[in-house]
Enzyme design. Structure first.
Site, PDB file in Angstrom:
ATOM      1  N   GLY A   1      -7.402   0.129  -4.264  1.00 43.67           N
ATOM      2  CA  GLY A   1      -7.341  -0.902  -3.223  1.00 43.67           C
ATOM      3  C   GLY A   1      -8.697  -1.019  -2.544  1.00 43.67           C
TER       4      GLY A   1
ATOM      5  N   ALA B   1     -10.005   0.513  -0.064  1.00 41.27           N
ATOM      6  CA  ALA B   1     -10.689   1.766   0.266  1.00 41.27           C
ATOM      7  C   ALA B   1     -11.321   2.393  -0.979  1.00 41.27           C
ATOM      8  CB  ALA B   1      -9.703   2.739   0.906  1.00 41.27           C
TER       9      ALA B   1
ATOM     10  N   LYS C   1      -2.182   3.571 -10.387  1.00 41.10           N
ATOM     11  CA  LYS C   1      -0.921   3.798 -11.099  1.00 41.10           C
ATOM     12  C   LYS C   1      -0.360   2.520 -11.708  1.00 41.10           C
ATOM     13  CE  LYS C   1       1.930   4.168  -6.954  1.00 41.10           C
ATOM     14  NZ  LYS C   1       2.857   5.035  -6.229  1.00 41.10           N
TER      15      LYS C   1
ATOM     16  N   SER D   1      -1.645  -2.699  -1.434  1.00 38.36           N
ATOM     17  CA  SER D   1      -1.459  -3.557  -0.251  1.00 38.36           C
ATOM     18  C   SER D   1      -2.641  -4.493  -0.039  1.00 38.36           C
ATOM     19  CB  SER D   1      -1.263  -2.697   0.996  1.00 38.36           C
ATOM     20  OG  SER D   1      -0.011  -2.106   0.969  1.00 38.36           O
TER      21      SER D   1
ATOM     22  N   GLU E   1      -5.208 -12.605  16.552  1.00 39.00           N
ATOM     23  CA  GLU E   1      -3.945 -11.918  16.259  1.00 39.00           C
ATOM     24  C   GLU E   1      -3.531 -11.104  17.484  1.00 39.00           C
ATOM     25  OE1 GLU E   1      -3.963 -11.431  11.441  1.00 39.00           O
ATOM     26  OE2 GLU E   1      -4.979  -9.882  12.578  1.00 39.00           O
TER      27      GLU E   1
ATOM     28  N   HIS F   1       6.057  -4.714  10.849  1.00 40.89           N
ATOM     29  CA  HIS F   1       5.480  -6.032  11.137  1.00 40.89           C
ATOM     30  C   HIS F   1       6.613  -6.920  11.623  1.00 40.89           C
ATOM     31  CE1 HIS F   1       3.354  -9.795  10.763  1.00 40.89           C
ATOM     32  NE2 HIS F   1       2.248  -9.143  10.461  1.00 40.89           N
TER      33      HIS F   1
ATOM     34  N   ARG G   1       2.027  -5.475  18.076  1.00 44.58           N
ATOM     35  CA  ARG G   1       3.130  -5.533  17.120  1.00 44.58           C
ATOM     36  C   ARG G   1       4.366  -4.715  17.466  1.00 44.58           C
ATOM     37  NH1 ARG G   1       0.006  -5.224  11.512  1.00 44.58           N
ATOM     38  NH2 ARG G   1      -0.855  -7.244  12.012  1.00 44.58           N
TER      39      ARG G   1
ATOM     40  N   HIS H   1       5.562  -1.876   7.512  1.00 44.04           N
ATOM     41  CA  HIS H   1       4.316  -2.545   7.121  1.00 44.04           C
ATOM     42  C   HIS H   1       3.148  -1.593   6.936  1.00 44.04           C
ATOM     43  CE1 HIS H   1       1.502  -5.872   6.962  1.00 44.04           C
ATOM     44  NE2 HIS H   1       0.824  -5.402   7.997  1.00 44.04           N
TER      45      HIS H   1
ATOM     46  N   GLU I   1      -5.587   3.696   4.078  1.00 46.05           N
ATOM     47  CA  GLU I   1      -4.303   3.880   4.777  1.00 46.05           C
ATOM     48  C   GLU I   1      -3.738   5.290   4.610  1.00 46.05           C
ATOM     49  OE1 GLU I   1      -1.646   0.549   4.240  1.00 46.05           O
ATOM     50  OE2 GLU I   1       0.038   1.655   5.138  1.00 46.05           O
TER      51      GLU I   1
ATOM     52  N   ARG J   1      -1.362   0.645  15.191  1.00 45.48           N
ATOM     53  CA  ARG J   1      -2.599   0.004  14.713  1.00 45.48           C
ATOM     54  C   ARG J   1      -2.747  -1.414  15.243  1.00 45.48           C
ATOM     55  NH1 ARG J   1      -3.802  -3.520  10.284  1.00 45.48           N
ATOM     56  NH2 ARG J   1      -1.649  -3.389   9.577  1.00 45.48           N
TER      57      ARG J   1
ATOM     58  N   LEU K   1      -8.078  -3.181   7.064  1.00 44.42           N
ATOM     59  CA  LEU K   1      -9.092  -3.487   6.047  1.00 44.42           C
ATOM     60  C   LEU K   1     -10.454  -3.034   6.558  1.00 44.42           C
ATOM     61  CD1 LEU K   1      -7.919  -7.008   4.810  1.00 44.42           C
ATOM     62  CD2 LEU K   1      -7.618  -4.801   3.679  1.00 44.42           C
TER      63      LEU K   1
HETATM   64  P1  FAD Z   1      -3.926  -0.008  -1.121  1.00 49.03           P
HETATM   65  O1  FAD Z   1      -4.610  -1.301  -1.079  1.00 49.03           O
HETATM   66  O2  FAD Z   1      -2.452   0.014  -0.872  1.00 49.03           O
HETATM   67  O3  FAD Z   1      -4.230   0.630  -2.539  1.00 49.03           O
HETATM   68  C1  FAD Z   1      -3.613   1.822  -2.937  1.00 49.03           C
HETATM   69  C2  FAD Z   1      -4.013   2.110  -4.359  1.00 49.03           C
HETATM   70  O4  FAD Z   1      -3.604   3.427  -4.707  1.00 49.03           O
HETATM   71  C3  FAD Z   1      -3.393   1.202  -5.393  1.00 49.03           C
HETATM   72  O5  FAD Z   1      -4.372   0.938  -6.371  1.00 49.03           O
HETATM   73  C4  FAD Z   1      -2.288   2.060  -6.014  1.00 49.03           C
HETATM   74  O6  FAD Z   1      -1.992   1.727  -7.341  1.00 49.03           O
HETATM   75  C5  FAD Z   1      -2.966   3.405  -5.962  1.00 49.03           C
HETATM   76  N1  FAD Z   1      -2.085   4.568  -6.019  1.00 49.03           N
HETATM   77  C6  FAD Z   1      -1.146   4.953  -5.126  1.00 49.03           C
HETATM   78  N2  FAD Z   1      -0.601   6.111  -5.525  1.00 49.03           N
HETATM   79  C7  FAD Z   1      -1.226   6.463  -6.674  1.00 49.03           C
HETATM   80  C8  FAD Z   1      -1.100   7.547  -7.576  1.00 49.03           C
HETATM   81  N3  FAD Z   1      -0.196   8.521  -7.400  1.00 49.03           N
HETATM   82  N4  FAD Z   1      -1.890   7.582  -8.656  1.00 49.03           N
HETATM   83  C9  FAD Z   1      -2.789   6.599  -8.901  1.00 49.03           C
HETATM   84  N5  FAD Z   1      -2.955   5.546  -8.074  1.00 49.03           N
HETATM   85  C10 FAD Z   1      -2.176   5.492  -6.987  1.00 49.03           C
HETATM   86  N6  FAD Z   1      -4.618  -5.146   7.089  1.00 49.03           N
HETATM   87  C11 FAD Z   1      -5.615  -5.804   7.704  1.00 49.03           C
HETATM   88  O7  FAD Z   1      -6.546  -5.189   8.229  1.00 49.03           O
HETATM   89  N7  FAD Z   1      -5.603  -7.170   7.735  1.00 49.03           N
HETATM   90  C12 FAD Z   1      -4.605  -7.902   7.178  1.00 49.03           C
HETATM   91  O8  FAD Z   1      -4.642  -9.125   7.217  1.00 49.03           O
HETATM   92  C13 FAD Z   1      -3.537  -7.222   6.554  1.00 49.03           C
HETATM   93  N8  FAD Z   1      -2.499  -7.894   6.015  1.00 49.03           N
HETATM   94  C14 FAD Z   1      -1.548  -7.205   5.312  1.00 49.03           C
HETATM   95  C15 FAD Z   1      -0.528  -7.912   4.676  1.00 49.03           C
HETATM   96  C16 FAD Z   1       0.378  -7.244   3.872  1.00 49.03           C
HETATM   97  C17 FAD Z   1       1.483  -8.013   3.181  1.00 49.03           C
HETATM   98  C18 FAD Z   1       0.299  -5.841   3.732  1.00 49.03           C
HETATM   99  C19 FAD Z   1       1.270  -5.102   2.864  1.00 49.03           C
HETATM  100  C20 FAD Z   1      -0.683  -5.129   4.403  1.00 49.03           C
HETATM  101  C21 FAD Z   1      -1.606  -5.800   5.197  1.00 49.03           C
HETATM  102  N9  FAD Z   1      -2.619  -5.116   5.869  1.00 49.03           N
HETATM  103  C22 FAD Z   1      -3.598  -5.812   6.507  1.00 49.03           C
HETATM  104  C23 FAD Z   1      -2.768  -3.684   5.704  1.00 49.03           C
HETATM  105  C24 FAD Z   1      -3.833  -3.422   4.645  1.00 49.03           C
HETATM  106  O9  FAD Z   1      -3.713  -4.389   3.627  1.00 49.03           O
HETATM  107  C25 FAD Z   1      -3.702  -2.045   4.028  1.00 49.03           C
HETATM  108  O10 FAD Z   1      -3.561  -1.072   5.015  1.00 49.03           O
HETATM  109  C26 FAD Z   1      -4.933  -1.743   3.192  1.00 49.03           C
HETATM  110  O11 FAD Z   1      -5.141  -2.773   2.259  1.00 49.03           O
HETATM  111  C27 FAD Z   1      -4.796  -0.406   2.506  1.00 49.03           C
HETATM  112  O12 FAD Z   1      -5.827  -0.291   1.567  1.00 49.03           O
HETATM  113  P2  FAD Z   1      -5.923   1.034   0.700  1.00 49.03           P
HETATM  114  O13 FAD Z   1      -7.065   0.846  -0.203  1.00 49.03           O
HETATM  115  O14 FAD Z   1      -5.899   2.208   1.592  1.00 49.03           O
HETATM  116  O15 FAD Z   1      -4.543   1.061  -0.113  1.00 49.03           O
HETATM  117  C1  SIN Z   2      -1.033 -10.178   9.150  1.00 47.73           C
HETATM  118  O1  SIN Z   2      -1.687 -11.049   8.586  1.00 47.73           O
HETATM  119  O2  SIN Z   2      -0.167 -10.414   9.996  1.00 47.73           O
HETATM  120  C2  SIN Z   2      -1.283  -8.749   8.815  1.00 47.73           C
HETATM  121  C3  SIN Z   2      -2.405  -8.273   9.591  1.00 47.73           C
HETATM  122  C4  SIN Z   2      -2.448  -6.787   9.588  1.00 47.73           C
HETATM  123  O3  SIN Z   2      -1.554  -6.114   9.092  1.00 47.73           O
HETATM  124  O4  SIN Z   2      -3.421  -6.258  10.131  1.00 47.73           O
END
Ligand code: FAD
Ligand code: SIN
Length: 536
Positions: A13, A15, A37, A44, A115, A236, A282, A343, A367, A378, A384
């Site tokens: 993702g 991060a 995976k 997300s 927001e 959410h 929220r 969420h 996350e 949060r 992000l």
């Molecule tokens: P993720 O993007 O969730 O990526 C996790 C990765 O880990 C994936 O590739 C997955 O396949 C992999 N993985 C997990 N477990 C394993 C494993 N055991 N082995 C191998 N791979 C694994 N935040 C904001 O700041 N602004 C927004 O507008 C916003 N909108 C959102 C809307 C939605 C619908 C959602 C669900 C979340 C939103 N958020 C938003 C929150 C934000 O998107 C997430 O917190 C953030 O993207 C997390 O990024 P990440 O890289 O930590 O994890």
């Molecule tokens: C949203 O667009 O409402 C999600 C924003 C967030 O989770 O930070």
């Protein structure tokens, strides 16, 4: 001979990809493996809508962003972490733009939306699909880089060096299941970074994709890392309510641009709960909706943005407009039925500002981590941002350290000698369903000690059953995720029971007030195999 890496990143993702790309900028020769995976795109990040919070407008200030973050966090944010993050936001956005992310413009400047909990317009975005713009751009960059990508590989457990006398040393790799072949192999590395996202799929209703099963939190806990603030599950307020829409979010930016929450009879209610109305943080909005739904016995409330022109909706919320219309709802003409859904996981693996965890050589970013940024709740669009800032800071730390981290030893092969193929997959499916249902019913938006105790009892039974199953049968992706979800559920329930007050996202009818006398405390759980010597 098994390939050995400088860094294995678990997760693709925002991060994980930021960390990998940033490290390659600093150390072009670094050997990096990225395990995902599912497909590289799935996580997300891909579904994020609203945008990324950053101070980009001359009338705004870092102080204001810090104050808003601390306000939402309800006394539990780490001020240094908040300052560290907010001050690096502009650099993170500039970096994303340099990678190729196209944010919406308003003439010569970027359009900033608003927001809940923000006192200024400060959310930079790419229409209502900011995550997709970020994820697809970073994926392209990674695919063109030297990083090796392993899609369809579930990380199972971290591997720690074995020292004499049963003691465990640094993290030297991870075991991964290749879903296509069913084979497990080791990925030895000088360092491992967990970027595996949150655990919101522990609840029956969630905005998250299926893979948000808390794998990284569970793996880190098993490996000896402390885990903090797991009681703060963010719900959410506005997920689309429609029998066929699995988990579609209606962005908070809709309320930021004037959307109003309505009871089924068309009356507004948010002003009765908070002076900030629809733009309260929220936790407050989700609890207000929960309260309205329980009082009226209704299945949803409504979000009305139909007073805005169709052109406005089509340019600001094209994704939401199209998806709602697909389900026969026209936001330009009628209110959208919405309900709260799990969420975001505010707690996670305890880290410092470089993403270092309690175990040497193990990092956690995004996350999965508990950096101190979010506290008890949060602030919208700070997640992000956290991925960007901590992806970069972990990369900087790793770039400095890689030369001095020893090459990993030969790691033991995965032992399957005593397991067989499962002939009871139905048990896994049943336990998944049971777990997520009782977490929703007993550990949801409004909690009580009695319901938490009930959940604790159920989790214990499930953990025993899953341990027996895990020891008998060959691992599958579903079994691994269930095992991790049950462990995370246990951490959430234990943390919730430990907090004898209501604060931020944790609300219990048995302690409805916030403790204003004792200093606010984080809930830090310490695993049995934690070694204080290595504590961050
Ligand atoms: P993720 O993007 O969730 O990526 C996790 C990765 O880990 C994936 O590739 C997955 O396949 C992999 N993985 C997990 N477990 C394993 C494993 N055991 N082995 C191998 N791979 C694994 N935040 C904001 O700041 N602004 C927004 O507008 C916003 N909108 C959102 C809307 C939605 C619908 C959602 C669900 C979340 C939103 N958020 C938003 C929150 C934000 O998107 C997430 O917190 C953030 O993207 C997390 O990024 P990440 O890289 O930590 O994890
Ligand atoms: C949203 O667009 O409402 C999600 C924003 C967030 O989770 O930070």
């Amino acid at each position: 001979m098994t390939a050995s890496y400088d860094l294995v990143v678990v997760g693709s993702g925002g991060a994980g990809l930021t960390l990998a790309l940033r490290l390659l900028e600093l150390k072009p020769d670094a050997r990096i493996a990225i395990l995902a995976k599912g497909p590289l795109s799935e996580g997300s990040t891909m579904y994020a809508q609203g945008g990324i919070a950053a101070v980009l407008d001359a009338a705004d200030s870092t102080e204001s962003h810090i104050i808003d973050t601390l306000g939402a966090g309800a006394g539990l944010c780490n001020v240094d972490t908040v300052q560290f993050t907010v001050e690096r936001a502009r650099e993170g956005i500039d970096w994303l733009i340099a990678q190729g992310v196209a944010f919406d413009r308003d003439g010569a400047v970027y359009h900033l939306t608003r927001e809940g909990g923000h006192s200024h317009r400060r959310v930079i975005h790419s229409a209502d699909a900011t995550g997709r713009a970020m994820q697809t751009t970073l994926m392209e960059r990674v695919r063109a880089s030297s990083a090796e990508v392993f899609e369809g590989h579930n990380a199972i457990d971290l591997i720690r060096e074995r020292l004499g006398g049963g003691r465990l040393g640094r993290c030297v790799g991870v075991y991964g299941l290749d879903r296509a072949s069913g084979r497990v192999r080791g990925f030895p590395a000088r360092a491992v970074a967990l970027a595996s996202g949150g655990a919101s799929r522990v609840y029956l209703y969630s905005t998250n994709p299926d893979g948000s099963t808390g794998d990284g939190i569970a793996m880190a806990w098993r490996a000896g890392c402390r885990v903090a603030n797991m009681e703060f599950s963010q719900f959410h307020p506005t997920c689309l309510y429609h029998p066929k829409a699995k988990s579609f979010l209606i962005s908070e930016a809709v309320r930021g641009e004037g959307g109003r929450l309505l009871r089924p009879d068309g009356t507004r209610f948010m002003d009765e709960y908070d002076a900030r109305g629809e733009l309260a943080p929220r936790d407050i909005v989700a609890r207000a909706i929960d309260d309205v739904m329980k009082r009226l016995g209704c299945e949803c409330v409504y979000l009305d943005i139909s007073h805005k022109s169709e052109d406005f909706l089509a340019s600001h919320f094209p994704n939401i407009l199209a998806t709602c219309r697909q389900y026969g709802i026209d936001p330009a003409r009628e209110p959208i039925p919405v309900v709260p859904a799990a969420h975001f996981t505010c707690g996670g693996v305890l880290t410092d500002l470089s993403g270092r965890t309690d175990v040497d050589g193990l990092y956690a970013v995004g996350e999965v981590a508990s950096t101190g940024l979010h506290g008890a709740n949060r602030l919208a669009s700070n997640s992000l941002l956290e991925c960007l800032v901590f992806g970069a800071s972990a990369a900087a730390d790793l770039a400095q350290r890689l030369g001095s981290l020893p090459a990993p030893p030969v790691i033991p092969a995965w032992d399957e000698s005593w397991v067989t193929d499962s002939d009871e997959e139905v048990v896994v499916a049943h336990n998944w369903d049971e777990l997520r249902r009782f977490m929703w019913d007993y550990v949801g938006i409004v909690r009580s000690t009695k319901r938490l105790e009930r959940a604790k009892h159920r989790v214990k039974l499930l953990l025993n059953e899953i341990a027996e199953y895990y020891g008998t049968f060959r691992v599958t992706s579903d079994l691994l995720e269930l095992r991790n979800l049950a462990m995370v559920a246990d951490l959430i329930v234990r943390s919730a029971l430990a907090r004898r007050e209501s604060r931020g996202l944790h609300f219990t009818i048995d302690y409805p007030g916030t403790d204003v006398i004792a200093p606010a405390q984080n809930t830090v759980l310490v695993p049995k195999n934690f070694s204080a010597r290595r504590a961050i």
